[in-house]
Design an enzyme around this catalytic site. Structure first.
Site, short mmCIF file in Angstrom:
data_model
loop_
_atom_site.label_atom_id
_atom_site.label_comp_id
_atom_site.label_asym_id
_atom_site.label_seq_id
_atom_site.Cartn_x
_atom_site.Cartn_y
_atom_site.Cartn_z
N LYS A 112 0.82 -1.22 0.00
CA LYS A 112 0.00 0.00 0.00
C LYS A 112 0.84 1.26 0.00
CE LYS A 112 -4.41 -1.72 1.25
NZ LYS A 112 -5.65 -1.54 1.95
N LYS A 198 -4.57 -11.16 -5.75
CA LYS A 198 -5.83 -11.44 -5.05
C LYS A 198 -6.92 -10.46 -5.48
CE LYS A 198 -5.20 -8.56 -1.03
NZ LYS A 198 -5.50 -8.24 0.32
N LYS A 201 -10.22 -4.54 -3.40
CA LYS A 201 -10.83 -3.24 -3.70
C LYS A 201 -9.76 -2.27 -4.16
CE LYS A 201 -12.64 -3.75 0.51
NZ LYS A 201 -13.34 -3.59 1.79
P1 TYM Z 1 -10.40 -5.92 4.25
O1 TYM Z 1 -11.41 -4.86 4.43
O2 TYM Z 1 -9.37 -5.77 3.20
O3 TYM Z 1 -11.08 -7.32 3.98
C1 TYM Z 1 -12.09 -7.85 4.82
C2 TYM Z 1 -11.94 -9.35 4.92
O4 TYM Z 1 -11.97 -9.95 3.61
C3 TYM Z 1 -10.85 -10.80 3.45
N1 TYM Z 1 -10.43 -10.75 2.04
C4 TYM Z 1 -10.24 -11.83 1.27
N2 TYM Z 1 -10.37 -13.14 1.52
C5 TYM Z 1 -10.11 -13.99 0.49
N3 TYM Z 1 -9.75 -13.60 -0.76
C6 TYM Z 1 -9.61 -12.28 -1.04
N4 TYM Z 1 -9.27 -11.91 -2.27
C7 TYM Z 1 -9.86 -11.33 -0.02
N5 TYM Z 1 -9.83 -9.98 0.04
C8 TYM Z 1 -10.17 -9.65 1.31
C9 TYM Z 1 -9.78 -10.23 4.36
O5 TYM Z 1 -8.83 -11.22 4.70
C10 TYM Z 1 -10.59 -9.78 5.54
O6 TYM Z 1 -10.81 -10.85 6.42
N6 TYM Z 1 -6.95 -5.47 7.84
C11 TYM Z 1 -8.31 -5.91 7.56
C12 TYM Z 1 -9.37 -5.19 8.39
C13 TYM Z 1 -9.19 -5.29 9.86
C14 TYM Z 1 -9.32 -6.45 10.66
C15 TYM Z 1 -9.16 -6.01 12.01
C16 TYM Z 1 -9.60 -7.79 10.38
C17 TYM Z 1 -8.94 -4.23 10.70
N7 TYM Z 1 -8.93 -4.68 12.01
C18 TYM Z 1 -9.25 -6.92 13.09
C19 TYM Z 1 -9.67 -8.69 11.45
C20 TYM Z 1 -9.49 -8.25 12.78
C21 TYM Z 1 -8.58 -5.67 6.10
O7 TYM Z 1 -7.91 -4.96 5.43
O8 TYM Z 1 -9.71 -6.22 5.65
#
Ligand code: TYM
Length: 336
Positions: A112, A198, A201
């Site tokens: 990022k 992957k 967004k």
């Molecule tokens: P975020 O918003 O990018 O994604 C939310 C969830 O979706 C999963 N995910 C995927 N799983 C499989 N294949 C993909 N291509 C894919 N893209 C996204 C992510 O693994 C996630 O579970 N850092 C986190 C947000 C966060 C968080 C937390 C998560 C902030 N605090 C505490 C767990 C616990 C994130 O960027 O999610």
């Protein structure tokens, strides 16, 4: 009776929820609600770490709440991170138990920050660097036993455990629970436009298929999925085709999956047929979710009130933890 185990997970309000989010994490969130005490956060503080628009952030936050409700998350389990400001307070405290060199090595930060530096201002925020420590606070503040996330969050989970361990050792008490990651059967969904990366967004529109997209857009995206990337060994399934099969598995269309796999194995699979079945399978989910959303958003005010109330209730747990943490690490804890 023993207390139920606790589950915590979060998602960023940075755009539409896509099939990667759903199949990699959120589908599991829905199922886990039956057995555990669940808390699911829309992490708007995290969404500030990349260049963003304030008005859009608030809109995206509520849109994501509606989307999560439409796929089956119960309103009482949902909160908005900034309505529980103790996350930021614990995040600051945990900064002092996080090793700089480890945070610096997080893959998400590397990806990022590269993206950010190519932006208009070439600006990389300290917030982006500190992102995983705030994530550790999200998890540890509820003493979560399980964290259902996609494979891309593995490194952040490991860092969370290290921080918890260092804190526990330093205060001389097993205070924080060391959380375990929970994966779905498809923890990494790839982009249909580029199966080497992957679905996400932040990579741009063509790299994710929105769960709530217009159906024709969804069908077009699946129809143009890359199937031959040119670098596949003879006899080996290409990453794009593998990903399409993975989507059928994720959506639990095992009949479609097995029948098409048979044709793949005997060399008669037509990619157009595979794409058609994947498109129909995803469109069926899309139709159901869009209909649910239409129905429930008839009274947005009621939803807003429910989520504010849920955030208020969930906040009580966070406040308790922060109070105990402040006691443990030598900060003043006077109530005004
Ligand atoms: P975020 O918003 O990018 O994604 C939310 C969830 O979706 C999963 N995910 C995927 N799983 C499989 N294949 C993909 N291509 C894919 N893209 C996204 C992510 O693994 C996630 O579970 N850092 C986190 C947000 C966060 C968080 C937390 C998560 C902030 N605090 C505490 C767990 C616990 C994130 O960027 O999610």
């Amino acid at each position: 009776m023993s207390e139920k185990k606790r589950v915590l997970s979060c998602i960023q309000p940075t755009g539409d929820m896509h099939f990667g989010n759903y199949f990699g994490a959120v589908k599991n969130w829905v199922a886990l609600q039956e057995e555990y005490t669940c808390m699911y956060g829309v992490v708007d503080y995290h969404a500030m770490t990349m260049p963003y628009n304030p008005k859009k952030l608030r809109e995206n936050t509520w849109e994501l709440i509606y989307n999560l409700l439409a796929v089956g998350i119960k309103p009482e389990n949902l909160f908005i991170q900034s309505l529980v400001p103790e996350h930021a307070e614990l995040g600051w405290i945990l900064n002092n138990f996080a090793a700089y060199g480890r945070v610096e090595n997080m893959t998400q930060f590397k990806d990022k920050s590269q993206q950010s530096s190519k932006g208009k201002e070439g600006f990389i925020s300290v917030g982006l660097f500190d992102y995983p420590v705030l994530q550790a606070a999200d998890i540890l503040i509820y003493r979560a036993d399980y964290v259902p996330v996609g494979e891309d969050q593995k490194q952040h989970l490991e860092l969370t455990k290290e921080i918890a361990n260092r804190f526990n050792n330093q205060v001389g008490k097993e205070y924080f629970v060391l959380p375990e990651m929970l994966r779905t059967i498809t923890p990494k969904i790839m982009s249909t436009a580029d199966p080497a990366r992957k679905m996400s967004k932040s990579a741009g529109e063509k790299h994710n298929i929105s769960l709530f997209a217009d159906e024709s857009r969804l069908r077009k995206q699946v129809g143009s999925a890359v199937t031959d990337s040119g670098d596949t060994e003879p006899g080996q399934m290409s990453a794009g085709v593998q990903n399409l099969f993975e989507l059928l598995t994720a959506a639990e269309n095992s009949a479609g999956h097995d029948q098409l796999m048979e044709t793949y194995n005997n060399g008669t699979l037509k990619y157009s047929e595979l794409k058609q079945v994947v498109a129909d399978t995803l469109a069926a989910l899309n139709q159901q979710f869009v209909a649910n959303k239409k129905e429930l958003t008839q009274d947005k005010k009621a939803i807003k009130n429910q989520i504010k109330q849920a955030s208020h209730e969930i906040r009580k747990r966070a406040q308790q933890t922060v109070k105990e943490v402040k006691d443990l690490c030598g900060l003043s804890n006077i109530r005004f």
